[in-house]
Design an enzyme around this catalytic site. Sequence first.
Site, PDB file in Angstrom:
ATOM      1  N   TYR A   1      -2.449  -0.192  11.101  1.00 23.89           N
ATOM      2  CA  TYR A   1      -2.460  -0.622   9.523  1.00 23.89           C
ATOM      3  C   TYR A   1      -1.089  -1.064   8.547  1.00 23.89           C
ATOM      4  O   TYR A   1      -0.264  -1.765   8.289  1.00 23.89           O
ATOM      5  CB  TYR A   1      -3.672  -0.627   8.740  1.00 23.89           C
ATOM      6  CG  TYR A   1      -3.674  -0.439   7.659  1.00 23.89           C
ATOM      7  CD1 TYR A   1      -3.488  -1.987   7.635  1.00 23.89           C
ATOM      8  CD2 TYR A   1      -3.478  -0.123   6.867  1.00 23.89           C
ATOM      9  CE1 TYR A   1      -3.951  -2.353   5.782  1.00 23.89           C
ATOM     10  CE2 TYR A   1      -3.303  -0.200   5.169  1.00 23.89           C
ATOM     11  CZ  TYR A   1      -3.519  -1.231   4.949  1.00 23.89           C
ATOM     12  OH  TYR A   1      -3.418  -1.520   3.262  1.00 23.89           O
TER      13      TYR A   1
ATOM     14  N   LYS B   1       1.935  -3.307   7.195  1.00 31.28           N
ATOM     15  CA  LYS B   1       1.707  -3.649   5.934  1.00 31.28           C
ATOM     16  C   LYS B   1       3.694  -3.114   5.872  1.00 31.28           C
ATOM     17  O   LYS B   1       3.948  -4.028   5.300  1.00 31.28           O
ATOM     18  CB  LYS B   1       0.998  -2.999   5.127  1.00 31.28           C
ATOM     19  CG  LYS B   1      -0.524  -3.287   5.231  1.00 31.28           C
ATOM     20  CD  LYS B   1      -0.570  -4.269   4.594  1.00 31.28           C
ATOM     21  CE  LYS B   1      -0.892  -4.042   3.084  1.00 31.28           C
ATOM     22  NZ  LYS B   1      -1.082  -5.434   2.575  1.00 31.28           N
TER      23      LYS B   1
ATOM     24  N   THR C   1       1.092  -1.196   0.003  1.00 28.83           N
ATOM     25  CA  THR C   1      -0.528  -0.346   0.207  1.00 28.83           C
ATOM     26  C   THR C   1       0.769   1.202   0.008  1.00 28.83           C
ATOM     27  O   THR C   1       2.026   1.120   0.913  1.00 28.83           O
ATOM     28  CB  THR C   1      -0.942  -0.278   1.637  1.00 28.83           C
ATOM     29  OG1 THR C   1      -1.466   1.507   1.712  1.00 28.83           O
ATOM     30  CG2 THR C   1      -0.414   0.082   2.472  1.00 28.83           C
ATOM     31  N   ASP C   2       0.162   2.226  -0.287  1.00 36.87           N
ATOM     32  CA  ASP C   2       1.320   4.353  -0.399  1.00 36.87           C
ATOM     33  C   ASP C   2       1.370   4.006   1.140  1.00 36.87           C
ATOM     34  O   ASP C   2       1.480   4.788   1.278  1.00 36.87           O
ATOM     35  CB  ASP C   2       1.024   4.644  -1.350  1.00 36.87           C
ATOM     36  CG  ASP C   2      -1.377   4.960  -1.335  1.00 36.87           C
ATOM     37  OD1 ASP C   2      -1.741   4.264  -0.234  1.00 36.87           O
ATOM     38  OD2 ASP C   2      -1.609   5.147  -1.213  1.00 36.87           O
ATOM     39  N   GLU C   3       0.076   3.874   1.827  1.00 40.72           N
ATOM     40  CA  GLU C   3       0.068   3.775   3.457  1.00 40.72           C
ATOM     41  C   GLU C   3       1.418   3.536   3.876  1.00 40.72           C
ATOM     42  O   GLU C   3       1.791   3.868   5.187  1.00 40.72           O
ATOM     43  CB  GLU C   3      -0.161   3.279   3.580  1.00 40.72           C
ATOM     44  CG  GLU C   3      -1.711   4.005   3.513  1.00 40.72           C
ATOM     45  CD  GLU C   3      -3.514   3.598   4.509  1.00 40.72           C
ATOM     46  OE1 GLU C   3      -3.208   3.689   5.591  1.00 40.72           O
ATOM     47  OE2 GLU C   3      -4.304   4.201   4.238  1.00 40.72           O
TER      48      GLU C   3
END
Length: 339
Positions: free
Chosen positions: A152, A156, A128-130
Amino acid sequence: MSRSFRSLLVAGAAGFIGSNFVRLLRRTRPEVEVVVLDKLTYAGNLANLAEFERTPGYRFVHGDICDVALVDQLAADVDAIVNFAAETHVDRSLMDPYAFIETDVRGTAVLCEAARKHRHQVMLLISTDEVYGEVREGRSKETDPFRPRSPYSASKAASEHIAMAYAESFGLPLLVTRSSNNYGPHQYPEKLIPVLITNAIDDRPLPLYNDGSAVRDYLFVEDGCRAIDEILFDAPIGAVYNVGTGAETTGLQVAEAVLDIMGKPRSLIEFVADRPGHDYRYALDISRVTELGWEPQVSFAEGLERTVRWYVEHEGWWRPLKSGEYWDYYRRNYRPLVS
Ligand code: NAD
Ligand code: DAU
């Protein structure tokens, strides 16, 4: 250069993106056998895969990616793993981080170990870009450092570290995608867009955290799945790809667009307490993935219209999900809104 696979293990494909990916794969590459492994958590839904049941070249296995023996047995029979399986909702990670650490971190390690042991062609991790954290200015490049800010995104980021350690230490043939916010049919109604649409259908308040100014890059799921397909079959081993559109949209713009499409009043918008540690902007540099020949094809206006229409026409899919545990979660998350 293009790879070919006899058989793929697709973990977490009873969820939103994974089921859309299996749909693309079955349509465009019917010769590739697909084994889906999914735990069927609250976010997993066999209805998402119902059209493939009892079709040749497709098998569903109900199980956990943390189950070492099961994963080892399934991995023995396939050429590659694509991992979608994860706990995925930021707000839930603020309530129960341990489930995220177990599935996203430990589960990824179990899959990497199996892919290494059975000498797979590819292990594709859907990230993810997160992992880059909030980006106030500019755009994240694949070489930027990780600065995750929620349980979260930290889970990741840790899953990527584990997979990259396997690539360095054991030569695991790793590919990684870091995608922006996908939206479209079959998304569980806890993420922003399906919350807004399904609430608007019922004339319930549309909750926006703080002032609705947080920026995301919304990517129509069919475009996102085409990028995953391109990367799985054509990208050089070891590569990491940002996947997004490059556009920036605030939560308030999304809510207004949903209400306009549905002909509902803007007064349904309700500003609520902010998400703790809310990342106010993600933005990706997508030049690397476009060099592979991929580009998004569906504009946000078209994708949102198609998504609204899908939810309006598929009440039988989402209404049963908005019951029981869903409302316990909803009350905890949006306490001031629910009487
Ligand atoms: P989702 O929540 O809709 O689905 C997750 C799926 O994983 C469900 O079917 C669930 O049952 C399954 N699962 C959960 N724990 C499992 C376990 N221990 N073993 C086996 N299966 C398990 O998720 P999604 O939105 O489709 O996201 C898929 C992947 O893409 C995730 O890895 C997520 O981090 C990543 N991602 C999502 C987005 C997005 O916008 N949705 C963007 C970037 C990256
Ligand atoms: O960026 C990729 C990520 O996108 C994925 O890795 C995650 O799995 C996925 O959940 C998503 O995370 P976000 O936190 O960006 O998505 P969400 O839909 O939860 O929120 C989008 C934005 O809208 C964010 O700024 C928070 C805000 N929001 C969200 C909800 C659920 C609201 O204002 N109100 C809401 O009710």
